[in-house]
Design a protein around this motif. Structure first.
Motif, PDB file in Angstrom:
ATOM      1  N   TRP A  33      11.410   0.452  -4.159  1.00  0.00           N
ATOM      2  CA  TRP A  33      10.305  -0.389  -3.726  1.00  0.00           C
ATOM      3  C   TRP A  33      10.603  -1.870  -3.903  1.00  0.00           C
ATOM      4  N   SER A  47       5.401   5.036  -5.361  1.00  0.00           N
ATOM      5  CA  SER A  47       6.753   4.791  -5.893  1.00  0.00           C
ATOM      6  C   SER A  47       6.716   3.862  -7.094  1.00  0.00           C
ATOM      7  N   SER A  66       6.528   1.943   4.108  1.00  0.00           N
ATOM      8  CA  SER A  66       6.791   3.390   4.082  1.00  0.00           C
ATOM      9  C   SER A  66       8.270   3.690   4.271  1.00  0.00           C
ATOM     10  N   SER A  99       0.803  -1.233   0.000  1.00  0.00           N
ATOM     11  CA  SER A  99       0.000   0.000   0.000  1.00  0.00           C
ATOM     12  C   SER A  99       0.834   1.281   0.000  1.00  0.00           C
ATOM     13  N   PRO A 100       1.795   1.446   0.927  1.00  0.00           N
ATOM     14  CA  PRO A 100       2.576   2.687   0.890  1.00  0.00           C
ATOM     15  C   PRO A 100       3.576   2.746  -0.267  1.00  0.00           C
ATOM     16  N   ALA A 112      10.067   2.695   1.094  1.00  0.00           N
ATOM     17  CA  ALA A 112       9.752   3.662   0.033  1.00  0.00           C
ATOM     18  C   ALA A 112      10.526   4.957   0.213  1.00  0.00           C
ATOM     19  N   GLY A 113      10.793   5.330   1.471  1.00  0.00           N
ATOM     20  CA  GLY A 113      11.498   6.580   1.736  1.00  0.00           C
ATOM     21  C   GLY A 113      13.008   6.483   1.598  1.00  0.00           C
ATOM     22  N   VAL A 134       2.781  -1.878   6.857  1.00  0.00           N
ATOM     23  CA  VAL A 134       2.622  -0.509   6.356  1.00  0.00           C
ATOM     24  C   VAL A 134       3.819   0.373   6.730  1.00  0.00           C
ATOM     25  N   PRO A 135       4.241   0.402   8.014  1.00  0.00           N
ATOM     26  CA  PRO A 135       5.411   1.246   8.304  1.00  0.00           C
ATOM     27  C   PRO A 135       6.689   0.760   7.629  1.00  0.00           C
TER      28      PRO A 135
END
Length: 196
Positions: free
Chosen positions: A165, A37, A157, A32-33, A160-161, A153-154
């Motif tokens: 991905w 990307s 994230s 999801s997050p 992704a940061g 999810v975290p």
């Protein structure tokens, strides 16, 4: 033997399956997050890339009941190991995806692996525990799966940061491969089946 001692033995016995539950749970919500990307990388709309979530969930929902019934007849250990290998393969394919359709198919393969291993793992834990410990053993499995969903999810994230991905799926794939190898050798009768 005390209840605490039996509980500790139960947790240690099923630890590889709990780890697999955790990884499947993590992978379920990991994407999801990562959608923005992935969409940017593939130059696609986020709505198109969101089909990667649908493909995983749809395949899992359609096949899990039937594969669960089949595992009752064929054997749970085989379904656990083969399902874990297919799940691993789907994640490795996702990590090397070069386009959105490739990723959608890879996620569907991962969903098939999860659908094959998941019901067989729940049934195996139920079969291998006595009545007193069954609820706790299954509860730990549910906790591992839920924790994976909360972490997914975290973790997605964070990845992704700080990196591409693809690494998220690659990391899941490598982790599942290690658990799969362990389970293959733990369920020794499978070795003779595959080698004969």
């Amino acid at each position: 033997m005390s209840v605490r001692a039996r509980e500790a033995i139960s947790v240690l016995t099923f630890l590889p399956l709990y780890l697999l539950f955790f990884l499947i749970g993590t992978e379920t919500f990991l994407v999801s997050p990562l959608l923005p990307s992935i969409a940017k990388d593939f130059r696609e709309d986020v709505s198109m890339v969101a089909h990667t979530v649908t493909s995983y969930v749809l395949v899992y929902a359609l096949f899990a009941p039937w594969l669960g019934i089949l595992s009752d007849r064929v054997g749970r250990k085989m379904f656990i190991v083969v399902g874990a290998v297919i799940f691993c393969f789907g994640n490795i394919l996702a990590s090397i995806s070069t386009g959105v359709w490739f990723l959608i198919v890879a996620r569907a393969i991962a969903g098939l692996g999860g659908a094959m291993a998941g019901p067989a793992m729940w049934a195996y834990i139920s079969d291998e525990t006595d009545q007193l410990m069954r609820g706790r053993a299954i509860g730990y499995g549910m906790a591992a799966f839920s924790l994976g969903q909360v972490v997914g999810v975290p973790l997605g994230s964070f990845i992704a940061g700080f990196s591409r991905w693809n690494w998220a799926f690659g990391l899941i794939g490598i982790s599942v491969s290690m658990v799969s190898i362990y389970l293959f050798f733990r369920f020794r009768p499978l070795i003779t089946f595959f080698l004969s």
